[in-house]
Design an enzyme around this catalytic site. Structure first.
Site, PDB file in Angstrom:
ATOM      1  N   LYS A  39      75.339  23.142 -56.590  1.00 15.53           N
ATOM      2  CA  LYS A  39      76.801  22.885 -56.642  1.00 15.53           C
ATOM      3  C   LYS A  39      77.530  22.210 -55.596  1.00 15.53           C
ATOM      4  O   LYS A  39      78.783  21.905 -55.875  1.00 15.53           O
ATOM      5  CB  LYS A  39      77.492  24.345 -57.137  1.00 15.53           C
ATOM      6  CG  LYS A  39      76.842  24.803 -58.494  1.00 15.53           C
ATOM      7  CD  LYS A  39      77.715  24.133 -59.552  1.00 15.53           C
ATOM      8  CE  LYS A  39      76.849  23.959 -60.653  1.00 15.53           C
ATOM      9  NZ  LYS A  39      76.842  22.838 -61.548  1.00 15.53           N
TER      10      LYS A  39
ATOM     11  N   PRO B  99      72.380  26.614 -52.056  1.00 15.09           N
ATOM     12  CA  PRO B  99      72.013  25.312 -52.873  1.00 15.09           C
ATOM     13  C   PRO B  99      71.243  25.758 -53.942  1.00 15.09           C
ATOM     14  O   PRO B  99      70.864  24.874 -54.830  1.00 15.09           O
ATOM     15  CB  PRO B  99      71.234  24.785 -51.897  1.00 15.09           C
ATOM     16  CG  PRO B  99      70.592  25.877 -50.901  1.00 15.09           C
ATOM     17  CD  PRO B  99      71.725  26.665 -50.609  1.00 15.09           C
TER      18      PRO B  99
ATOM     19  N   TYR C 254      74.642  24.797 -64.647  1.00 11.85           N
ATOM     20  CA  TYR C 254      73.807  24.061 -63.874  1.00 11.85           C
ATOM     21  C   TYR C 254      74.279  22.805 -64.046  1.00 11.85           C
ATOM     22  O   TYR C 254      74.432  21.984 -63.147  1.00 11.85           O
ATOM     23  CB  TYR C 254      72.203  23.983 -64.258  1.00 11.85           C
ATOM     24  CG  TYR C 254      71.486  23.731 -63.139  1.00 11.85           C
ATOM     25  CD1 TYR C 254      70.860  24.315 -62.040  1.00 11.85           C
ATOM     26  CD2 TYR C 254      70.823  22.525 -63.406  1.00 11.85           C
ATOM     27  CE1 TYR C 254      69.931  24.022 -61.312  1.00 11.85           C
ATOM     28  CE2 TYR C 254      70.137  21.799 -62.200  1.00 11.85           C
ATOM     29  CZ  TYR C 254      69.435  22.509 -61.349  1.00 11.85           C
ATOM     30  OH  TYR C 254      68.585  22.148 -60.448  1.00 11.85           O
TER      31      TYR C 254
ATOM     32  N   HIS D  73      67.255  14.029 -64.999  1.00 15.07           N
ATOM     33  CA  HIS D  73      66.565  15.197 -65.173  1.00 15.07           C
ATOM     34  C   HIS D  73      67.328  16.019 -66.442  1.00 15.07           C
ATOM     35  O   HIS D  73      68.283  16.196 -66.452  1.00 15.07           O
ATOM     36  CB  HIS D  73      66.068  16.190 -64.259  1.00 15.07           C
ATOM     37  CG  HIS D  73      65.172  15.667 -63.484  1.00 15.07           C
ATOM     38  ND1 HIS D  73      63.662  16.346 -63.296  1.00 15.07           N
ATOM     39  CD2 HIS D  73      65.142  14.807 -62.398  1.00 15.07           C
ATOM     40  CE1 HIS D  73      63.110  15.671 -62.222  1.00 15.07           C
ATOM     41  NE2 HIS D  73      63.797  14.615 -61.894  1.00 15.07           N
TER      42      HIS D  73
ATOM     43  N   TYR E  56      61.902  26.211 -60.134  1.00 16.74           N
ATOM     44  CA  TYR E  56      62.517  27.452 -59.361  1.00 16.74           C
ATOM     45  C   TYR E  56      61.502  28.718 -59.728  1.00 16.74           C
ATOM     46  O   TYR E  56      61.586  29.058 -60.718  1.00 16.74           O
ATOM     47  CB  TYR E  56      63.870  27.955 -60.042  1.00 16.74           C
ATOM     48  CG  TYR E  56      64.965  26.749 -59.709  1.00 16.74           C
ATOM     49  CD1 TYR E  56      65.845  26.937 -58.598  1.00 16.74           C
ATOM     50  CD2 TYR E  56      64.917  25.640 -60.263  1.00 16.74           C
ATOM     51  CE1 TYR E  56      66.579  25.904 -58.464  1.00 16.74           C
ATOM     52  CE2 TYR E  56      65.852  24.433 -60.098  1.00 16.74           C
ATOM     53  CZ  TYR E  56      66.780  24.712 -59.056  1.00 16.74           C
ATOM     54  OH  TYR E  56      67.717  23.919 -58.786  1.00 16.74           O
TER      55      TYR E  56
END
Length: 398
Positions: A304, A300, A392, A79, A208
């Protein structure tokens, strides 16, 4: 007290046979460093424990370049971004454009399958269904630990170094003296209600979502199986939620003027995932070293957990390789400080993502508006987007 246990001698004794313990075992074996792995759970339990996995490119490289397996490349889903959705609108972040990096969706239990197969292929000594009962002499140069296998046979492992890789309920961590440890922790007032569903992807990238009804994450697993979450009470009863009720709740949290609709299907797994942040300092004492969830956990939201564990493994492996090849323990002594630098960066990022995306418990209107202001700031600034993208996708390994 075990009177006459069977003695096993090795250079590194690893307590915990999840991904972190097996990756360390694999790397050590590749350089000729003998090790034994002892795991409390049986192989099938770990293999069938469904946990999401978003791997940084560096974690993918650790698997492939060390000769574990290439399945992460053929079956993992690369992704190049995520969508931040708030006020009913999606704001895409293009990681390739922002920081020239990607992540790969690959479930943690699949990482375990690959590592377990590699250790079996290489005739590694990995023992499942074993209970560790005692750690001895960790402050000496000959630390030991005792365990009982599934048949009731008692063993004592004599090693140069012991590694605790036994997860968030770590037995190894609890053996460190009270006088040398300090714990830092936050327990969050919410959890995630997670599902696995037989359905097509709802969107090309992960979503998100911040909404007045609570956070939602529209994630993926494969072309036909998807992983999704929504913010809930930590005491939520999964049995009280029908499929229709779950889909209605998820849809409510992603609704917007663009009429975005989730693609639904039968739900075959439901779980409530508690949230906490935890760090043990130091990550070592004497000849006992902690890696992964044994030393720290993160919520979560920032993806990480497993990546931090693999970063620990890299730092500790290089220290052990130096120790056994040169006799110098300089890198071993510096392991905790070096690993903790990355741990605290990840804690900060995970806490920031969590507070920015979740609805405040109790409905504090100021905090809700503040979070929206932060999301607006991030998505309207290339520098803000780059900070999120860099964090990220992962900082360079030490």
């Amino acid at each position: 007290m075990v009177q006459n246990p069977r003695i096993l001698k090795t250079k590194v004794g690893i307590i915990g046979g999840g991904p972190a313990g097996l990756m360390l075992s694999h790397l050590l074996a590749k350089t000729g460093i003998d090790n034994i792995v002892v795991e409390m759970r049986d192989h099938e339990t770990i293999r069938n424990t469904h946990r999401a996995g978003i791997l940084e490119a560096q974690a993918v490289q650790m698997l492939t370049e060390s000769g574990v397996d290439g399945r992460v490349l053929t079956e993992g889903d690369e992704h190049a971004g995520i969508d931040l959705r708030f006020n009913g609108e999606s704001h895409p972040l293009d990681f390739r454009d922002l920081v020239d990096a990607t992540v790969t969706l690959y479930a943690q239990n699949e990482v375990f399958v690959d590592l377990s197969a590699a250790r079996q292929r290489d005739q590694g000594d990995v023992r499942y269904s074993c209970e560790v009962t005692e750690i001895l002499d960790m402050e000496t140069t000959t630390p030991k630990f005792r365990f009982t296998d599934a048949e009731g046979t008692e063993f004592e492992v004599h090693a140069d170094v012991i590694v605790g890789a036994d997860g968030s309920r770590s037995f190894a961590r609890r053996q460190m003296p009270e006088t040398v440890k300090q714990d830092f922790k936050v327990t969050y007032p919410f959890a995630w209600f997670g599902i696995l569903t037989e359905a097509p992807k709802s969107a090309p990238e992960l979503i998100y979502a911040n909404s007045p009804h609570g956070f939602a994450l529209i994630s993926q697993r494969s072309e036909t199986v998807q992983r999704m979450y929504f913010q809930c009470d930590p005491n939520e009863d999964v049995n009280a939620w029908s499929d229709d009720r779950i889909w209605a709740e998820l849809q409510k949290r992603v609704d917007g003027p663009d009429n975005f609709q989730l693609k639904t299907g039968p739900i075959f797994d439901k779980t409530v995932l508690g949230f906490r942040s935890f760090v043990r300092e130091p990550l070592s004492h004497g000849r006992l070293f902690l890696i992964g969830d044994a030393g720290h956990t993160v919520p979560p939201t920032g993806a990480k957990g497993l990546n931090l564990a693999f970063a620990d493994v890299k730092v500790l492996f290089e220290a052990l390789d130096s120790y056994f090849s040169t006799g110098s323990d300089q890198l071993l002594e510096g392991y905790s400080d070096l690993a903790l630098k990355r741990v605290w960066k990840a804690q900060n990022f995970s806490y920031w993502m969590t507070s920015m995306l979740h609805t405040p418990v109790g409905g504090d209107p100021f905090m809700a508006k503040r979070a929206l202001g932060e999301l607006e700031t991030v998505t309207s600034s290339r520098f803000g987007q780059q900070y999120l993208a860099e964090s990220y996708t992962g900082w360079p390994h030490a």
